[in-house]
Design an enzyme around this catalytic site. Structure first.
Site: not given
Ligand code: UGA
Length: 454
Positions: A149, A260-261
């Protein structure tokens, strides 16, 4: 599953869970009581629930009835045992596979939806191959395919309705075709990629690792901008215009959070080490180290701004979720910063439009509201932003909620104690909105810009 049910009215979708409270909440008449906050989700639930979308605790019966089973359980980082701190804990995947092995009837397609380490499909296959046929001697057969996903929280419905791609990995052509046909009801065939099962599993981990790496890269540059006088937004804009780099995921911030990350990066590190690829492991591990450093760096610079002590200072944290439009606080950078400030004796006031006081209390462990220990600070939960900021020494913006974009900083600053500080870790405050306000202003990737506010 709510999107799938919405797009395919003739398919019966049943969501089962061992957690009774969750199923009760998913069935709740009051849509505000759904277990998670996700824009657009309650509408889908309202439209499809008890038509072709069901939530049930009857796991065994529903397994027996199903043609396709999506295993969508969590796979957190292992806390104990072999691979602790790095490898994914597959106990829920394993127990789900065992239930499927026991109760399934006829031919069942198992779709691995949870994010898992490479070769997990093998584990599921092994468990299923050990299952005995039903007493009526009807033969049970299983097809295991992977379809990770890619939705992100906060934009989940949009991401599912219009995905960049869908991955299906496996070697059973019939099962792949069946799943592909379902997706094709609303997704063009050209966006459905068929791969081998290991490529599919690894692509999921790699996509998250690359996204996380971009954030650590831009955050590393944000620290350099703060020292050199460059502006991270201008830099991000300039590099993002290069089509080879692209403009997304270049927002500097307090570090990435979410479930996730970090987990997926740790998983890759573990896999690389397992296969003796130490340099590759170290490379990906550095993305996590940088992320930790960004959070610590922010706590430290807040404390340094008060000449090394925040004891009894009233500090307001605006935003506790790991990003806006979700009430999820897993791995939220706000937790780390709040803990650091509490350890330094701060008097915190925490506001978030969707996160509950209970969630915050759990995340802070022993730093609960009753804590009166003088070596540690204390915290309270605020409902109203303006009240929260009365007599405050500093405001720390941790999440980019829309509610924080139009704050009247003039009113806020007049009610704060001098010297009043704003720490904007998301880069959302426009300098012109601070015009005339008496305060010191720090922004990620720009540094202290007090003197520029005219
Ligand atoms: C992430 C991935 O984006 C999805 O594609 C993936 O499906 C999902 O993990 C998963 O494996 O389930 P998510 O963790 O919901 O999604 O959120 P993101 O939008 O990716 O943001 C993750 C973190 O990075 C947040 O803390 C956000 O604030 C931060 N972020 C994001 C930044 O600091 N800078 C950015 O430019 C983008």
């Amino acid at each position: 599953m709510a999107v799938l049910a919405d797009k395919c009215p003739e398919i019966k979708v049943t969501v089962v869970d061992i957690n009774k409270e969750k199923i009760i909440a998913w069935n709740s008449e009051d849509l505000r009581k759904l277990p998670i906050f996700e824009p657009g989700l309650s509408l889908l639930i309202k439209r499809n629930r008890n038509k072709n979308l069901f939530f049930s605790r009857k796991i065994n019966e529903n397994i027996a009835e199903a043609d396709i089973i999506f295993i969508s359980v969590n796979t957190p980082t292992k806390k104990k045992g072999l691979g602790a701190g790095y490898a994914s804990d597959l106990k829920w995947v394993e127990s789900s596979a065992r239930s499927v092995a026991k109760f399934a009837k006829g031919n069942t397609i198992i779709v691995e939806k949870s994010t898992v380490p490479v070769r997990t499909a093998e584990l599921i296959k092994t468990i299923l191959s050990g299952s005995k046929s039903n007493s009526n001697s009807e033969k049970k057969t299983f097809s295991v395919i992977s379809s990770p996903e890619f939705l992100a929280e906060g934009t989940a419905i949009k991401d599912l309705e219009n995905p960049d791609r869908v991955l299906i990995g496996g070697d059973d052509d019939k099962a792949i075709e069946k799943l592909s046909q379902i997706y094709q009801r609303w997704i063009p065939k050209s966006k459905i990629f068929i791969t081998n099962v290991w490529s599919s599993e690894l692509s999921k981990l790699t996509a998250n690792a690359f996204l996380a790496q971009r954030i650590s890269s831009i955050n590393a540059i944000s620290s350099l901008c703060e020292r050199t006088g460059a502006d991270i937004k201008e830099v991000a804009n300039a590099i993002g215009a290069d089509t080879r780099i692209g403009s997304k995921f270049l927002n500097a911030g307090p570090g990435f959070g979410g479930s996730c990350f970090q987990k997926d990066l740790l998983n890759i590190v573990y896999l690389c080490r397992y296969y003796g690829l130490e340099e590759a492991a170290n490379y990906w591990e550095q993305v996590i180290f940088l992320n930790e450093w960004q959070k610590i760096r922010i706590s430290n610079l807040i404390i340094d701004s008060f000449f090394g002590t925040v004891t009894d200072k009233k500090l307001v944290i605006l935003g506790y979720s790991f990003k806006s439009n979700t009430n999820d606080i897993r791995e939220s950078p706000a937790i780390r910063v709040a803990k650091d400030l509490l350890e330094n004796g701060a008097n915190l006031v925490i506001h978030d439009p969707k996160v509950s006081k209970f969630q915050i209390s759990n995340s802070l462990g022993e730093n609960n509201e009753k804590s009166n220990n003088c070596s540690e600070g204390k915290w309270t939960f605020a409902i109203d932003i303006y009240n929260a900021c009365l007599e405050a020494d500093a405001i720390i913006i941790m999440t980019e909620w829309a509610e924080y974009l139009n704050i009247d900083w003039g009113i806020i600053c007049r009610s704060m104690r001098q010297p009043a500080w704003i720490f904007d870790t998301r880069g959302i405050v426009k300098e012109k909105s601070l015009k005339g306000a008496k305060l010191k202003f720090w922004q990620v990737g720009k540094g202290l810009i007090t003197n520029n506010i005219k």
